[in-house]
Design a protein around this motif. Structure first.
Motif, mmCIF file in Angstrom:
data_model
loop_
_atom_site.group_PDB
_atom_site.id
_atom_site.type_symbol
_atom_site.label_atom_id
_atom_site.label_comp_id
_atom_site.label_asym_id
_atom_site.label_seq_id
_atom_site.Cartn_x
_atom_site.Cartn_y
_atom_site.Cartn_z
ATOM 1 N N ILE A 35 5.394 38.565 55.539
ATOM 2 C CA ILE A 35 4.765 38.269 54.251
ATOM 3 C C ILE A 35 3.786 39.369 53.854
ATOM 4 C CG2 ILE A 35 4.959 35.780 54.613
ATOM 5 C CD1 ILE A 35 1.842 35.824 54.996
ATOM 6 N N ARG A 41 9.172 40.516 48.375
ATOM 7 C CA ARG A 41 8.226 39.409 48.245
ATOM 8 C C ARG A 41 6.973 39.865 47.498
ATOM 9 N NH1 ARG A 41 6.550 34.598 51.220
ATOM 10 N NH2 ARG A 41 4.303 34.339 50.957
ATOM 11 N N GLU A 45 5.185 38.185 44.313
ATOM 12 C CA GLU A 45 3.790 37.742 44.290
ATOM 13 C C GLU A 45 3.075 38.272 43.057
ATOM 14 O OE1 GLU A 45 3.142 37.400 49.149
ATOM 15 O OE2 GLU A 45 2.431 39.168 48.053
ATOM 16 N N HIS A 378 -2.525 30.341 52.262
ATOM 17 C CA HIS A 378 -1.119 30.717 52.412
ATOM 18 C C HIS A 378 -0.188 29.594 51.945
ATOM 19 C CE1 HIS A 378 -1.435 34.674 54.258
ATOM 20 N NE2 HIS A 378 -2.554 34.219 54.805
ATOM 21 N N GLN A 382 2.696 30.288 48.946
ATOM 22 C CA GLN A 382 4.099 29.896 49.057
ATOM 23 C C GLN A 382 4.469 28.878 47.987
ATOM 24 O OE1 GLN A 382 6.315 31.422 51.250
ATOM 25 N NE2 GLN A 382 7.728 30.392 49.825
ATOM 26 N N ASP A 386 7.426 29.204 45.009
ATOM 27 C CA ASP A 386 8.513 28.234 44.960
ATOM 28 C C ASP A 386 8.520 27.392 43.682
ATOM 29 O OD1 ASP A 386 9.284 29.061 47.489
ATOM 30 O OD2 ASP A 386 8.219 27.453 48.530
#
Length: 404
Positions: A35, A41, A45, A378, A382, A386
């Motif tokens: 991550i 990713r 973000e 965290h 996530q 999602d």
């Protein structure tokens, strides 16, 4: 200001301090190490967090007067903050509607913004009020060519904006009642002192440190952490978290400590004594109080860099009271110490951590039961990755967690 909740948290910290206890998360959290290193990713973000969530772009102290402005870049987006004649703060894409050039640089005070490329002119409310050589240029509707506005909210002496002009997310809802606690600082009347920008590791590595008291007596043993316990209490409000120590060692007003509070009725507790600890505002702000020279706060404003292994933090230092020659010296010394602590201890360690993780040989990192702030953070990162735009609004609101 939600004074009742501030008192409740202080009473909770006093009780845990006396008992030598702290609340623990249900279990250790295991997180994939990539991550912090995965470029794909990282781009998600930036898009789904930093381009969708409200970002705290400036304290009121940076734009206290009508005509004040601040031009900055946030996650690759040029932003212009202005305070109009009506006293209202507005946020715009810092891009001339003629050819896209920035219409302002740095900070200052002005009644209008004149593009340095062709001279198109905009007022503080973003309206196009002048087209150079208009007869030669041709017919355009100036009402349709004002600066592109962003959603903006000024609350508790802080200014938030969403870097999506079409966003319908309610900023007040996103703050989840946390802004009512931040009002305890009274930032509306504080004074801007100095700012500077530091380079750091992946933005999440940097942010992990703001939620972590576990490292204080180890990493900062030679500066300020030697006598600070490594325990912390975490108070989440939606994605935002206040971190307090269950002890008597955090900075307090002159001549006062937690032991003194125990001798007083809580109705008499000074608001200043209720505001200690570290206040993090998701996804990129940390606020901490210091007493060098006089009461001040350092606001750490964190942004992802150009790649996954890089971030930049602007440290904004505010003074509660008007600046004098004596207080300037004390504030300067305190701010200089904090520069060393963050650049060489916190971010120096973080950059070494980044290099080790970039090697690709670490599968997981861990957040202990005593690191609840990192676990909450965290979890929210996530959750936002999602969540679709259609479902975003239901995530926020009055998510206040009372002290247990």
């Amino acid at each position: 200001m939600d004074r009742a909740t501030l008192i409740e948290m202080t009473q909770d910290a006093l009780a845990h301090g006396k008992a030598g206890t702290m609340r623990l998360a249900p279990e250790v959290m295991k997180v994939k190490a990539d991550i912090y290193t995965d470029e794909e990713r990282f781009e998600r973000e930036k898009k789904l967090i930093f381009r969708r969530m409200p970002l705290m772009l400036a304290p009121t102290a940076e734009l206290p007067n009508p005509g004040d402005y601040k031009a900055m870049e946030a996650v690759g987006v040029p932003v212009l903050l202005t305070r109009g004649k009506d006293g209202k703060v507005r946020a715009f894409l810092n891009s001339c509607t003629h050819r896209g050039t920035a219409v302002a640089l740095g900070t200052g005070n002005t009644s209008r913004f004149i593009c340095g490329y062709h001279g198109w002119t905009f007022n503080r409310e973003g309206k196009l009020i002048g087209v150079a050589s208009r007869d030669d240029f041709g017919d355009v509707n100036t009402d349709e060519l004002g600066l592109q506005p962003f959603p903006v909210l000024e609350k508790a002496g802080l200014i938030w904006a969403i870097l999506d002009p079409n966003s319908t997310l309610d900023i007040s809802s996103f703050l989840s009642g946390y802004d009512q606690l931040l009002e305890g600082f009274g930032f509306e009347s504080w004074k801007f002192f100095e700012s500077r920008t530091l380079r750091g590791p992946n933005w999440k590595i940097a942010y992990d440190g703001y939620l972590d008291f576990y490292h204080l007596p180890v990493l900062h043993s030679e500066t300020f952490g030697r006598n600070i316990p490594n325990r912390a209490l975490f108070y989440p409000f939606g994605p935002h978290t206040r971190v307090m120590a269950p002890s008597t060692v955090l900075p307090m007003p002159a001549g006062l400590d937690f032991a003194d509070l125990e001798q007083q009725d809580s109705s008499e507790w000074p608001t200043e004594a209720l505001m200690n600890g570290v206040w993090t505002i998701f996804p990129h702000i940390s606020i901490a109080t210091f007493y060098g020279g006089q009461r001040g706060v350092m606001i750490s404003q964190l942004f992802p860099g150009d790649n996954v292994s890089e971030s930049f933090t602007t440290q904004i230092y505010l003074s509660e009271k008007p600046l004098t020659e004596e207080s300037r010296a004390g504030l300067h010394d305190q701010f200089k110490l904090l520069e060393y602590v963050v650049q060489h201890e916190d971010y120096g360690t973080g950059l070494r951590q980044q290099r080790a993780l970039d090697a690709g040989m670490t599968e997981y990192v861990y957040f202990g039961r005593n690191e609840g702030g990192g676990q909450v953070f965290h979890g929210w990162v996530q959750k936002l990755l999602d969540t679709s735009n259609d479902d975003l609004h239901g995530l926020f609101g009055e998510h206040k967690q009372a002290a247990e």
